[in-house]
Structure formats: C-alpha cells, structure tokens
Design an enzyme around this catalytic site. Structure first.
Site, PDB file in Angstrom:
ATOM      1  N   GLU A  53      -7.988   7.936  -0.064  1.00 41.63           N
ATOM      2  CA  GLU A  53      -8.449   7.509   1.265  1.00 41.63           C
ATOM      3  C   GLU A  53      -9.970   7.579   1.281  1.00 41.63           C
ATOM      4  O   GLU A  53     -10.564   8.471   0.670  1.00 41.63           O
ATOM      5  CB  GLU A  53      -7.849   8.434   2.336  1.00 41.63           C
ATOM      6  CG  GLU A  53      -8.452   8.353   3.717  1.00 41.63           C
ATOM      7  CD  GLU A  53      -8.335   6.973   4.343  1.00 41.63           C
ATOM      8  OE1 GLU A  53      -9.355   6.475   4.849  1.00 41.63           O
ATOM      9  OE2 GLU A  53      -7.221   6.401   4.313  1.00 41.63           O
ATOM     10  N   CYS A  96      -0.119  -4.338   8.688  1.00 38.70           N
ATOM     11  CA  CYS A  96      -0.264  -4.645  10.116  1.00 38.70           C
ATOM     12  C   CYS A  96      -0.806  -6.062  10.307  1.00 38.70           C
ATOM     13  O   CYS A  96      -1.221  -6.416  11.414  1.00 38.70           O
ATOM     14  CB  CYS A  96      -1.177  -3.626  10.796  1.00 38.70           C
ATOM     15  SG  CYS A  96      -2.842  -3.538  10.100  1.00 38.70           S
TER      16      CYS A  96
END
Length: 405
Positions: free
Chosen positions: A288, A362
């Site tokens: 990340e 998404c």
C-alpha cells in the site's frame, strides 16, 4: 419545449435520447419534454412513464444530489448495474458468468461526508443539491445508518465554531464501535483557541475521535474497525468500504478465489480489509502506498491472535508495480485499486505464473481494460460478482476471479 424518447441509461444514471440528449431522472422507454440547454434537458416532464418508474422512497430525492436512481425499481437498477459491467467487457471482446447482484439494504451506509455551512441563525449540514453547491438538509435520509445520521448535528456544531463565512466544511463521519469518527476538511486554520474548543467538543459530543485537516485533535476511544479477527484503527478519513454488507460480500468473493492458498499478495491493501481476514489461513504480503494505513494494518495484525504471518511494504504501485520476480511463489494475487485501475501492475502480473487473481474494482471501465490484459496473457475470467453497496447511485463495484490456464 421539445419532446424526446429515452433510449438508454448513461453510466451516470441519466436517461439518454437521440442526439445525444441527456435527461436526468428519466428511464428507457419514457417520452419526456423539456428545455434543451446544450446537450442536457432541463425542466423535464414525464409524458409517458416507464413501467419501471416507482415513487422515490426518500422525500429528499427531488432536491438532494446524494441519490440518482430512486425513481427506478430495484429490479431495474440491479439489471442495469450488471449490464454496465457486461457492456464494459463487451468493448474488449470479453464475456464471463455473472452471479446474481448483491445489494446493500437501505440505511446501511456507515461512512459519509457532509457539507456544513454557517448561517445567520447557526449552521446547517447535509448533502449538496443535485448539480449545485446549495446544501440540502436530509433528516429523513434513507441511505445512512441511523447512528451515522447523528453526524448531521455534529457537523452543524463544528461549522458554528470552525467554518469560514464563505466556505463550507467537508465533515467525514465514520461509524465505529467506539462512536463516531469525525475528520474535518476545508475549515478555519487551527490555532490555540480553536484547538481548545474542538477538544472540548469531542468530549461533549461523545465522539470517538476528532481530526481537523489530518491533525488528530482528540481521541476519547480508538475508533477501531473489525477486519476478521483483528481490530484496526484507521488513520483519520482513511478508505473504508461503504457498508458492512458490501465489505462482507466482496470479502466472500475474494475468499472463494483464494481457496486453500498458502502465499498471497494483497495489493492496494489499505488498512487490511482483505489482508487480515485472509491471514487466518495464509501468509499475506500487504502492499500500500499510504504508510499510515499500513501502520494501522500492521498494528492490528500484531494485536490479533491466531493469524498467519503478515508482512507490509509501502510502495506506490502506479509508479513501481511489483515485478514478476517479486511475485514468484505466490498462489494468489489480490488487488483492489482505486478508480484508475491497475494497468501497470496487471501488465506485470500477466508475465507471471501466479495461478489465480482476485480483482476487486470500483470502476467497470478500467477493470475491463485490465481484464483484457490478463486474458490476452492466458488467464481466464471465470466469474464476476457485482456488488451494489452504493444503493440508488450509479456507482458499481465488483469482484472477479481470474485463473491461469
């Protein structure tokens, strides 16, 4: 005034007639009239309504810009969202099996950003009106969890002390077991008196935590989130799946792809939404770019019991994707990128022999682009699970299973 017949729905939820002409709050098959302003129909009136048109469940629908699709039946919205993904795949010559869509129930949203502005009589908070910066009060919102609705009053009180006369606060409120977790942006600059007042407000409003422009003002109790067996306290305003139902649905799909894997890489790992539950059965390497989120993930893992090893790596995967040599020996790659997708990272995955890929997206358009890269390299797109955790909005999420060979 001109008359138009709506032929299809656009990706933003507007009806589209020949031209193209975009007509908000309309449905395919409807005949409508309105005043044409460029390519958009204003002052729309429905001449012939669709059989799929329903009475909006929320009394704020006509004015509030938070929802776009409450005028359509649930069945229509479900089919339309699946078709959005299917059409995105069609553009790249791809097809697959679609599982029945999973839709989060009303009043289940656990995170929202309110706009809050000072007024002559105090302050008001809510969502922006459709296509406007006007703030609409939404005391009967059908999207937000009842506990999150109390954040409207919190936002109002914060605006009284911390909003400038010309601007509106952006107050992000997140539900947690310890109470509301509040992060404020676009407010007055912090100084000694404001910091003191905000600290007192955190106490009397019973907030778990209050942050102002990324600085934590006060924390009465850690606003922890549960990821599997771990409790994680995300940094203020950190990404979180919008509903518990949506998170559970995506996690179940990812678990199915992972199966009995022993070695997993979780890319764009955030605070550990997938990493920590998957660590119950497999070793996980979590990557990340935001170090604060990785620190929260690592702390959650260290405080939990019964989990396999979890290693973390701060890395911007858009600029420095994991290379094939770094993915050697992995059983599964899990990735959940932002709306831009993960083109560079997927290009590197395509050069590996990793047996399975679980892709959470998404954005169906960038997902389809990335899926084509994997399929061209020998992966098969086994199935897609569409998840609608942004009910009554055009937003679409999905989890997909890729398998090599």
């Amino acid at each position: 005034m001109s008359e138009h017949k709506i032929i299809r729905m656009g990706h933003h939820g507007d009806g589209i007639a020949e031209g193209p002409v975009f007509a908000p709050v309309t449905l395919p098959g409807e005949v409508v009239t309105g005043r044409l302003d460029g390519m958009t129909l204003q002052d729309v009136r429905i001449v012939t309504p669709s059989d799929e048109r329903v009475a909006p469940p929320c009394r704020h629908f006509k004015s509030c810009g938070g929802c776009n699709l409450q005028h359509a039946s649930d069945a229509f919205v479900a089919d339309w969202k699946v078709d959005v993904v299917r059409h995105a795949l069609d553009a790249h010559g791809l097809e697959t099996d679609f599982r029945p869509i999973l839709t989060s129930p009303p009043q289940s949203r656990r995170r929202a950003t309110f706009a809050a502005r000072r007024t002559k009589k105090g302050a008001m908070a809510g969502f922006h009106a459709r296509g406007s910066d006007v703030i609409i009060d939404v005391p009967s919102c059908q999207i937000l969890h009842p506990e999150l609705m109390t954040g409207l009053e919190v936002a109002q009180e914060l605006a009284v002390v911390g909003a400038s006369r010309k601007g509106a606060l952006a107050v992000t409120v997140t539900q947690s077991a310890a109470g509301l977790d509040v992060a404020v942006a676009q407010g007055k600059p912090l100084d000694g008196p404001l910091r003191l007042v905000l600290g007192q407000m955190c106490e009397h409003l019973n907030l778990a935590r209050l942050a102002w422009e990324d600085e934590v003002i006060a924390m009465r109790n850690p606003p922890a989130q549960t990821f599997g067996k771990a409790l994680v306290t995300p940094p203020p305003g950190a990404f979180l799946q919008a509903t518990h139902h949506g998170e559970a649905s995506l996690l179940a799909a990812v678990r199915e792809v992972v199966g009995d894997a022993a070695q997993i890489a979780d890319l764009f790992a955030g605070c550990g939404t997938f990493s920590l539950p998957l660590a119950e059965t497999a070793a996980v390497h979590a990557v990340e770019s935001e170090t604060a989120m990785l620190s929260a993930l690592d702390q959650g893992w260290r405080m939990a019991s019964g989990l396999k090893p979890v290693t973390t790596e701060p890395r911007d995967l858009f600029r420095r994707p994991l290379l094939p040599d770094e993915m050697r020996g992995l059983d599964v790659v899990v990735l959940d990128p932002p709306r831009a997708g993960a083109e560079r990272q997927v290009t590197e995955i395509a050069q590996t022999q990793v047996p399975r890929v679980a892709y959470v997206s998404c954005n169906p358009v960038t997902f389809a682009r990335d899926a084509q890269i994997l399929c061209a390299a020998g992966y098969s797109l086994r199935w897609i699970q569409v998840v609608d955790q942004f009910r009554w909005s055009p937003h679409v999420e999905l989890a997909a299973s890729f398998e090599r060979g």
